[in-house]
Enzyme design. Structure first.
Site, short mmCIF file in Angstrom:
data_model
loop_
_atom_site.label_atom_id
_atom_site.label_comp_id
_atom_site.label_asym_id
_atom_site.label_seq_id
_atom_site.Cartn_x
_atom_site.Cartn_y
_atom_site.Cartn_z
N LYS A 96 0.83 -1.20 0.00
CA LYS A 96 0.00 0.00 0.00
C LYS A 96 0.88 1.26 0.00
CE LYS A 96 -3.78 -2.23 -0.50
NZ LYS A 96 -4.47 -3.06 0.43
C1 LIG Z 1 -5.60 -4.11 0.70
C2 LIG Z 1 -7.06 -3.90 0.79
C3 LIG Z 1 -7.81 -4.26 1.91
C4 LIG Z 1 -7.26 -5.08 3.03
O1 LIG Z 1 -6.18 -4.51 3.66
P1 LIG Z 1 -5.35 -5.36 4.73
O2 LIG Z 1 -4.59 -4.32 5.48
O3 LIG Z 1 -4.48 -6.30 3.97
O4 LIG Z 1 -6.34 -6.08 5.59
C5 LIG Z 1 -9.14 -3.91 1.95
N1 LIG Z 1 -9.72 -3.27 0.93
C6 LIG Z 1 -9.06 -2.94 -0.18
C7 LIG Z 1 -9.77 -2.21 -1.27
C8 LIG Z 1 -7.70 -3.26 -0.30
O5 LIG Z 1 -7.03 -2.95 -1.42
#
Ligand SMILES: *Cc1c(COP(=O)(O)O)cnc(C)c1O
Length: 392
Positions: free
Chosen positions: A189
Site C-alpha cells: 500500500k
Molecule cells: C488491501 C485492501 C484491503 C485489506 O487490507 P489489509 O490491510 O491487507 O487487511 C481492503 N480493501 C481494499 C480495497 C484493499 O485494497
C-alpha cells in the site's frame, strides 16, 4: 535482464531507528509508538480519533460492528474491490449487496447509489471504496453527494480507504467524511507497516467501542496494565472482543513511513502523469479517468483497460509484459465471479455490465516511488511493441 516489479516499498529513512527504539525499550507490542502513530495520523487526515490495528480488514470488521451491523442486515459493497471489503460483512452475519461501478473511475457514484437504494430500501450501511486512490463523490456543490444521499436515507457510511492515503476531495482529506474510515498499511500500500491498518472517526462513541473491541472487549488498555506504576491488575470484559491491536514494532515503521507520505505521493503522481502523457495516443487503451484534481489522488494504482480495439487479450498482454520483465496486476476480478459470492448469492455477471467491461481488459501498471523515467520509457515501449507485434 530487465526486472521491473509491479510495486516496491521504499523503507530507507527512520524505519530502523524507530524499530531500534522499540527493541531497546523492552516492550514490543502496543504502547507509545502506536499511540504516537495514531496521534499523527489523526492530525494528518483531520479526524478526531484514530485507532491503530493489525490490518485494514480488522478495521473494517471493527467498524461494521461499531455501526451496529448484524445478522441479516444488508450492506452495499462495490463489486470491483478486494474480498476483504465484503468478507467482513459476512463475519457479522450480514449480507453484501454488490453494486456495479462507473466506467473510467471504477467508483460508486451518487446516481448508482440512488438507484441501488430504490432496489434495496432497507439497506443498513454503505461501504464506499476510493478505488485506486481517487475519492468517490462524497460531497458536491449541489448537495447531492454520497454523504447527502446516505444521510437522507439513514444509511451509515464506512469508507474503505485502503488505496486512499493521502487523498483528498476539494481540499478535505479522506479520513473524516463518513462515520468511519479504514486505511491499510499492507506491504504493497502507499505507506506500509508490513501488516497494519488504521480506523478514523469523529464519533466518540464509535471510537470508544472500537478501542474496547480491538483488544478482547477489555475496558482498558492492557499495555497500561504492564507498564503503569500503580498496581492495576484488574480489568473488566464487556464483550467477546477481538485481538486486533497494532504492535509497536509495526507502528515504528508506520511513523517513519508517515514522514515520507507526501514525498511518496509526489513520486507516484510523477508516474501517473507519465502514463497519461505517453499512453494518450494508444487508441486501444482506456486510461483511468480522474474526476478529482490529479493532485488529490493517492495514485495507489494506475489501472488501464485494453478496449475492443486491442489486438491482444488481457491475459496474453500480462504474459508478454512478464516475459519483458515487467510486473503487472489486475484490480480486480469482480467479487460476483468469485466462487463464494457467486454461489452464496446466485450472482450473474449480466447484472454487472460495467464491471464486466472493465474486467475484460483491466491491467494495473507498475506504480511506486522509485520507478525511474528510464523504466517508464521501457514500460511504454513494451506496451506499444506488444500491440504492434500482435497485428491481426
Ligand atoms: C488491501 C485492501 C484491503 C485489506 O487490507 P489489509 O490491510 O491487507 O487487511 C481492503 N480493501 C481494499 C480495497 C484493499 O485494497
Amino acid at each position: 535482464m530487465i526486472k521491473i516489479p509491479f510495486s516496491k516499498v521504499s523503507c530507507s529513512r527512520n524505519e530502523l531507528k524507530y524499530i531500534t527504539e522499540v527493541l531497546d525499550c523492552g516492550w514490543l507490542t502496543t504502547a507509545s509508538k502506536a499511540l504516537k502513530f495514531e496521534e499523527l495520523f489523526a492530525q494528518k487526515v483531520n479526524a478526531k480519533y484514530a485507532c491503530a490495528v493489525n490490518s485494514c480488514t480488522s478495521a473494517l470488521h471493527l467498524g461494521l460492528e461499531a455501526l451496529g451491523v448484524g445478522q441479516g442486515d444488508k450492506v452495499f459493497v462495490p463489486a470491483m474491490t478486494f474480498t476483504a471489503t465484503a468478507e467482513v460483512v459476512r463475519y457479522l452475519g450480514a449480507h453484501p449487496v454488490l453494486l456495479d461501478v462507473e466506467y473510467g473511475t471504477t467508483l460508486i457514484t451518487p446516481s448508482i447509489l440512488e438507484k441501488a437504494i430504490k432496489d434495496n430500501p432497507n439497506v443498513k450501511c454503505l461501504i464506499i471504496v476510493h478505488y485506486g486512490g481517487q475519492a468517490a463523490e462524497m460531497t458536491n456543490n449541489s448537495k447531492t453527494g454520497i454523504l447527502n444521499i446516505c444521510q437522507k436515507h439513514g444509511i451509515k457510511i464506512m469508507e474503505d480507504a485502503a488505496h486512499a492515503f493521502p487523498a483528498s476531495l476539494n481540499g478535505r482529506m479522506i479520513g473524516n467524511f463518513g462515520d468511519i474510515t479504514c486505511f491499510s498499511f499492507y506491504a504493497n500500500k502507499t505507506i506500509t507497516t508490513g501488516e497494519g491498518g488504521m480506523l478514523t472517526t469523529d464519533n466518540e462513541d464509535i471510537y470508544k467501542r472500537i478501542k474496547i473491541m480491538r483488544l478482547h472487549g477489555i475496558n482498558r488498555d492492557v499495555w497500561d496494565r504492564f507498564t503503569s506504576d500503580k498496581p492495576s491488575w484488574e480489568y473488566d470484559v464487556i464483550a467477546p472482543g477481538y485481538k486486533y491491536n497494532m504492535p509497536d514494532l509495526n507502528a515504528a515503521i508506520g511513523l517513519a513511513q508517515l514522514e515520507q507520505a507526501e514525498d511518496f505521493k509526489n513520486e507516484r503522481l510523477r508516474v501517473a502523469k507519465y502514463y497519461f502523457k505517453h499512453l494518450a495516443d494508444c487508441q486501444w487503451i482506456d486510461l483511468p479517468i480522474c474526476k478529482t484534481d490529479i493532485n488529490e489522488h493517492a495514485w495507489h494504482l494506475y489501472p488501464i483497460v485494453l478496449n475492443h480495439k486491442s489486438n491482444v487479450l488481457r491475459n496474453i498482454f500480462i504474459e508478454k509484459m512478464s516475459e519483458a520483465g515487467i510486473g503487472t496486476s489486475v484490480h480486480y476480478k469482480p467479487l460476483y465471479r468469485m466462487t463464494y459470492y457467486k454461489e452464496t448469492y446466485d450472482l450473474n455477471p449480466d447484472d454487472f455490465p460495467v464491471c464486466e467491461k472493465i474486467w475484460n481488459g483491466n491491467v494495473s501498471l507498475p506504480i511506486f516511488p522509485e520507478l525511474t523515467n528510464e523504466q517508464l520509457e521501457y514500460i511504454r515501449d513494451t506496451i506499444i511493441n506488444i500491440q504492434n507485434n500482435s497485428k491481426i
